[in-house]
Design an enzyme around this catalytic site. Structure first.
Site, PDB file in Angstrom:
ATOM      1  N   TRP A 234      20.777  85.233  56.394  1.00 44.34           N
ATOM      2  CA  TRP A 234      20.542  87.191  55.883  1.00 44.34           C
ATOM      3  C   TRP A 234      19.648  87.625  56.863  1.00 44.34           C
ATOM      4  O   TRP A 234      18.960  89.225  56.881  1.00 44.34           O
ATOM      5  CB  TRP A 234      20.963  87.413  54.071  1.00 44.34           C
ATOM      6  CG  TRP A 234      19.887  86.215  53.976  1.00 44.34           C
ATOM      7  CD1 TRP A 234      20.088  85.195  53.649  1.00 44.34           C
ATOM      8  CD2 TRP A 234      17.963  86.404  53.841  1.00 44.34           C
ATOM      9  NE1 TRP A 234      19.152  84.612  53.297  1.00 44.34           N
ATOM     10  CE2 TRP A 234      17.702  85.533  53.392  1.00 44.34           C
ATOM     11  CE3 TRP A 234      17.564  87.035  53.936  1.00 44.34           C
ATOM     12  CZ2 TRP A 234      16.293  85.086  52.761  1.00 44.34           C
ATOM     13  CZ3 TRP A 234      16.071  86.522  53.940  1.00 44.34           C
ATOM     14  CH2 TRP A 234      15.914  86.335  53.491  1.00 44.34           C
TER      15      TRP A 234
ATOM     16  N   GLU B  84      19.157  75.905  63.743  1.00 42.35           N
ATOM     17  CA  GLU B  84      18.108  76.564  64.340  1.00 42.35           C
ATOM     18  C   GLU B  84      17.590  76.420  62.450  1.00 42.35           C
ATOM     19  O   GLU B  84      18.054  77.990  62.434  1.00 42.35           O
ATOM     20  CB  GLU B  84      18.328  78.572  65.332  1.00 42.35           C
ATOM     21  CG  GLU B  84      18.495  78.031  66.127  1.00 42.35           C
ATOM     22  CD  GLU B  84      17.164  78.229  67.313  1.00 42.35           C
ATOM     23  OE1 GLU B  84      16.225  78.077  67.083  1.00 42.35           O
ATOM     24  OE2 GLU B  84      18.132  78.206  68.139  1.00 42.35           O
ATOM     25  N   LEU B  85      16.289  76.578  62.048  1.00 39.12           N
ATOM     26  CA  LEU B  85      16.518  75.565  61.455  1.00 39.12           C
ATOM     27  C   LEU B  85      14.615  76.383  60.520  1.00 39.12           C
ATOM     28  O   LEU B  85      14.558  77.440  60.889  1.00 39.12           O
ATOM     29  CB  LEU B  85      16.204  74.490  60.550  1.00 39.12           C
ATOM     30  CG  LEU B  85      17.740  74.159  60.989  1.00 39.12           C
ATOM     31  CD1 LEU B  85      17.531  72.538  60.743  1.00 39.12           C
ATOM     32  CD2 LEU B  85      18.903  75.121  60.135  1.00 39.12           C
TER      33      LEU B  85
ATOM     34  N   GLU C 131       7.690  74.989  53.569  1.00 41.66           N
ATOM     35  CA  GLU C 131       7.752  76.507  53.672  1.00 41.66           C
ATOM     36  C   GLU C 131       7.979  77.016  53.286  1.00 41.66           C
ATOM     37  O   GLU C 131       9.019  77.564  52.015  1.00 41.66           O
ATOM     38  CB  GLU C 131       9.114  76.711  54.873  1.00 41.66           C
ATOM     39  CG  GLU C 131       9.867  78.007  55.088  1.00 41.66           C
ATOM     40  CD  GLU C 131      11.255  78.715  56.015  1.00 41.66           C
ATOM     41  OE1 GLU C 131      12.303  77.397  55.948  1.00 41.66           O
ATOM     42  OE2 GLU C 131      10.951  78.839  57.050  1.00 41.66           O
TER      43      GLU C 131
ATOM     44  N   LYS D 119      30.787  82.702  59.529  1.00 44.39           N
ATOM     45  CA  LYS D 119      30.013  82.950  57.647  1.00 44.39           C
ATOM     46  C   LYS D 119      29.431  83.527  58.025  1.00 44.39           C
ATOM     47  O   LYS D 119      27.756  82.994  58.204  1.00 44.39           O
ATOM     48  CB  LYS D 119      30.665  81.929  57.288  1.00 44.39           C
ATOM     49  CG  LYS D 119      30.599  81.403  55.634  1.00 44.39           C
ATOM     50  CD  LYS D 119      29.466  80.875  55.735  1.00 44.39           C
ATOM     51  CE  LYS D 119      28.868  80.524  53.828  1.00 44.39           C
ATOM     52  NZ  LYS D 119      27.979  82.003  53.799  1.00 44.39           N
TER      53      LYS D 119
ATOM     54  N   CYS E   5      11.906  82.666  60.042  1.00 37.65           N
ATOM     55  CA  CYS E   5      11.444  81.868  60.425  1.00 37.65           C
ATOM     56  C   CYS E   5       9.914  81.072  61.045  1.00 37.65           C
ATOM     57  O   CYS E   5       9.663  80.105  60.458  1.00 37.65           O
ATOM     58  CB  CYS E   5      12.815  80.728  60.663  1.00 37.65           C
ATOM     59  SG  CYS E   5      13.277  81.581  62.645  1.00 37.65           S
TER      60      CYS E   5
HETATM   61  P1  NAP Z   1      21.071  79.096  54.065  1.00 41.84           P
HETATM   62  O1  NAP Z   1      20.822  78.732  52.454  1.00 41.84           O
HETATM   63  O2  NAP Z   1      20.999  77.808  54.418  1.00 41.84           O
HETATM   64  O3  NAP Z   1      21.803  79.786  54.235  1.00 41.84           O
HETATM   65  C1  NAP Z   1      22.332  79.897  55.498  1.00 41.84           C
HETATM   66  C2  NAP Z   1      23.819  80.195  55.846  1.00 41.84           C
HETATM   67  O4  NAP Z   1      24.094  79.325  55.592  1.00 41.84           O
HETATM   68  C3  NAP Z   1      24.714  81.369  55.002  1.00 41.84           C
HETATM   69  O5  NAP Z   1      25.284  81.744  55.369  1.00 41.84           O
HETATM   70  C4  NAP Z   1      24.666  80.353  53.406  1.00 41.84           C
HETATM   71  O6  NAP Z   1      25.958  80.538  53.068  1.00 41.84           O
HETATM   72  C5  NAP Z   1      25.071  79.485  54.400  1.00 41.84           C
HETATM   73  N1  NAP Z   1      25.465  78.217  54.012  1.00 41.84           N
HETATM   74  C6  NAP Z   1      24.360  77.621  52.946  1.00 41.84           C
HETATM   75  N2  NAP Z   1      24.834  76.409  52.499  1.00 41.84           N
HETATM   76  C7  NAP Z   1      25.853  75.478  53.389  1.00 41.84           C
HETATM   77  C8  NAP Z   1      26.640  74.986  53.352  1.00 41.84           C
HETATM   78  N3  NAP Z   1      26.454  74.050  52.715  1.00 41.84           N
HETATM   79  N4  NAP Z   1      27.772  74.595  54.039  1.00 41.84           N
HETATM   80  C9  NAP Z   1      27.822  75.738  55.159  1.00 41.84           C
HETATM   81  N5  NAP Z   1      27.229  76.982  55.226  1.00 41.84           N
HETATM   82  C10 NAP Z   1      25.999  76.709  54.315  1.00 41.84           C
HETATM   83  O7  NAP Z   1      19.371  80.190  54.354  1.00 41.84           O
HETATM   84  P2  NAP Z   1      18.469  81.067  53.632  1.00 41.84           P
HETATM   85  O8  NAP Z   1      17.439  80.195  52.856  1.00 41.84           O
HETATM   86  O9  NAP Z   1      19.123  81.530  53.706  1.00 41.84           O
HETATM   87  O10 NAP Z   1      17.962  81.397  55.168  1.00 41.84           O
HETATM   88  C11 NAP Z   1      16.257  81.176  55.368  1.00 41.84           C
HETATM   89  C12 NAP Z   1      16.270  79.808  56.153  1.00 41.84           C
HETATM   90  O11 NAP Z   1      16.842  79.996  57.232  1.00 41.84           O
HETATM   91  C13 NAP Z   1      14.304  79.809  56.360  1.00 41.84           C
HETATM   92  O12 NAP Z   1      14.488  77.978  56.326  1.00 41.84           O
HETATM   93  C14 NAP Z   1      14.480  80.040  58.013  1.00 41.84           C
HETATM   94  O13 NAP Z   1      13.879  79.778  58.328  1.00 41.84           O
HETATM   95  C15 NAP Z   1      15.489  79.512  58.569  1.00 41.84           C
HETATM   96  N6  NAP Z   1      15.948  80.208  59.349  1.00 41.84           N
HETATM   97  C16 NAP Z   1      15.563  79.689  60.632  1.00 41.84           C
HETATM   98  C17 NAP Z   1      15.753  80.502  61.628  1.00 41.84           C
HETATM   99  C18 NAP Z   1      15.515  80.220  63.322  1.00 41.84           C
HETATM  100  O14 NAP Z   1      16.068  80.827  64.007  1.00 41.84           O
HETATM  101  N7  NAP Z   1      15.215  78.770  63.272  1.00 41.84           N
HETATM  102  C19 NAP Z   1      16.452  82.551  61.773  1.00 41.84           C
HETATM  103  C20 NAP Z   1      16.201  82.539  60.324  1.00 41.84           C
HETATM  104  C21 NAP Z   1      16.381  81.549  59.410  1.00 41.84           C
HETATM  105  P3  NAP Z   1      25.492  81.422  51.463  1.00 41.84           P
HETATM  106  O15 NAP Z   1      24.808  82.527  52.121  1.00 41.84           O
HETATM  107  O16 NAP Z   1      26.400  82.364  50.560  1.00 41.84           O
HETATM  108  O17 NAP Z   1      25.082  80.099  50.764  1.00 41.84           O
END
Ligand code: NAP
Length: 457
Positions: free
Chosen positions: A131, A229-230, A360, A155, A263
């Site tokens: 998001w 991309e984490l 983080e 998704k 990130c």
């Molecule tokens: P997240 O919880 O991993 O959510 C990201 C996406 O994954 C959402 O669409 C989420 O859906 C989905 N998701 C979660 N668990 C899943 C599963 N078991 N199976 C399939 N889909 C799943 O991440 P966040 O906490 O919202 O976002 C922040 C993280 O993203 C931070 O760690 C940030 O550093 C990283 N990020 C990395 C980059 C990059 O380019 N390296 C860029 C931006 C952000 P729901 O919303 O429905 O849970």
């Protein structure tokens, strides 16, 4: 998780979006797969690129409305939302203009005969997106893959359904055929089933380490390509010969932009001991000038976090850091009242046995470390599970370049925060993931680099 728009400034529920059923998923897979086998996907790239040109124009002409949707849904400051929409238009245009060149056949001199590599689409992709940049993350996957001919099922994060739906409508309005880009409001289980499906050939995820590990293992089980991309724990290094005023003002932006939910945000400030006190004094004073408020108000400089959950997680992390010996130099608490605000915060005294050292912090919390020389900077920077980006401030560019080469991350910027542009590769190493998005590298992730040889024997 339910797909809902909740305004993070007011915590009011704006709208719920009904989830898609398994039958909807099957219909999406059928359409995407049919498109993949059509001439549109497999034929001349020139049929696909006009969609990206049109999409760029639509984004440019609707910037204000699109920016408002993002700001209301996930709390980004309105000026930053506008910049995100503009960046999306640039990415679409970049691939519209350059994809033909990137995907043109490449000749390989060989003793075996005339040889070249062609680039073909591989099939339907599953994209899972976060998001924090609710349009840009989608565009990073859409633009190169639409150009390459890979249909995408997406998704998006459950807290940004309005952005997800709006983006999908724009792609269709730009002329993408049915199946080229399908947004689905689905569960993690449904994502798992899509990844398992034989019609799907790859998965791209941007998000947390936890989600990345789950999705990558689902892909690996079926021997499918994935890109991840984490998260990151990026350093912001300030050397003793840097322009301090500039380092401070960029450092504040690098930590507070998007309410710290980036990130590649500067998360660990590593200060050379000769300038540490001066930097910290100016940096603290700048944090003191921050104005919290409505993301739609142009004068606000720090918006709310994206959700109540995000605020609670950050609060727990800061409390835990303090319990383990960190000192709160500035801020340190969630803001009471409406909205998911967290004070701009500076933590010092973080030792290696403090969980905060490796975590983080996804919010406006800066960790500050003081070191004695360049070797110590490298040791500290590389003592991380992550390896995404990083920034080095110095007026001695040769010294900064030497340091940049020694830091174990996918990106390092000198005298700038870690930035992004359509033409530059984006991605990390270690637990920050693998693969690259954007640039020529991004478009090669999900194509069949097929060798053809005409034997000379
Ligand atoms: P997240 O919880 O991993 O959510 C990201 C996406 O994954 C959402 O669409 C989420 O859906 C989905 N998701 C979660 N668990 C899943 C599963 N078991 N199976 C399939 N889909 C799943 O991440 P966040 O906490 O919202 O976002 C922040 C993280 O993203 C931070 O760690 C940030 O550093 C990283 N990020 C990395 C980059 C990059 O380019 N390296 C860029 C931006 C952000 P729901 O919303 O429905 O849970």
């Amino acid at each position: 998780m339910a797909y809902q728009t909740v305004n993070p400034f007011t915590n009011q529920l704006i709208k719920e979006y009904p989830p898609h059923s398994d039958a909807d998923v099957e219909a999406a897979l059928q359409k995407a797969d049919a498109l993949y086998h059509s001439d549109w996907a497999k034929g001349d790239i020139d049929q696909r690129l006009p969609v990206l040109h049109k999409l760029a124009d639509l984004l440019d002409s609707q910037t204000e409305a699109l920016a408002k949707i993002a700001s209301q849904e996930m709390g980004k400051l309105i000026a930053q939302s506008r910049a995100e929409v503009k960046l999306c238009a640039q990415i679409a245009r970049y691939y519209a203009d350059n994809a033909s060149g990137f995907l043109a056949p490449v000749k390989y001199p060989s003793e075996l005969g005339e040889a070249w590599v062609e680039h073909h689409p591989i099939g339907v992709l599953m994209a899972v997106e976060p998001w924090n940049f609710p349009y840009y993350q989608l565009m990073r996957v859409l633009a190169p893959n639409l150009a390459a001919g890979n249909p995408i099922i997406v998704k998006h994060a459950s807290i940004v359904p309005h952005c997800a739906e709006t983006f999908a409508h724009l792609v269709r309005e730009a002329g993408a055929p049915e199946g080229a880009y399908t947004n689905l409001f689905i569960s993690s289980d449904q994502v798992g089933k899509i990844i398992e499906d034989d019609r799907v050939q790859g998965v791209a995820l941007t998000g947390s380490e936890k989600a990345g590990a789950i999705v990558a293992s689902q892909a690996a089980k079926k021997l499918k390509k994935s890109t991840l991309e984490l998260g990151g724990n990026d350093v912001f290094v300030v050397l003793d010969d840097s322009d301090l005023e500039k380092a401070v003002s960029v450092g504040v932006q690098a930590r507070l932009q998007n309410a710290g939910q980036v990130c590649t945000a500067a998360k660990r400030f590593i200060l050379h001991e000769n300038i540490a006190d001066a930097f910290l004094a100016k940096f603290t004073a700048a944090f003191g000038q921050v104005k919290l408020g409505d993301p739609l108000d142009e004068s606000t400089t720090l918006g709310p976090l994206s959700s109540k959950d995000a605020q609670e997680t950050l609060t727990k992390q800061v409390n835990e850091a303090v319990k383990n010996g960190a000192k709160i130099h500035y801020g340190g608490k969630p803001v009471e009242g409406k909205g998911n605000f967290f004070e701009p915060t500076i933590l010092t005294n973080i030792t290696r046995d403090n969980p905060a050292y490796f975590e983080e912090f996804f919010g406006p919390v800066a960790q500050v470390y003081v070191v004695e020389d360049d070797d110590a900077i490298v040791r500290l920077a590389n003592d991380s599970h992550y390896g995404l980006g990083g920034a080095i401030f110095s007026q001695n560019i040769e010294r900064a370049k030497r340091l940049a080469s020694r830091i174990e991350t996918g990106m390092v910027y000198i005298n700038s925060l870690t930035d992004t542009a359509a033409e530059l590769p984006f991605g990390g190493v270690k637990r920050s993931g693998f693969g690259r998005e954007l640039s020529d590298l991004g478009i090669k992730e999900f194509v069949n680099q097929k060798l053809v040889v005409v034997s000379n024997k």
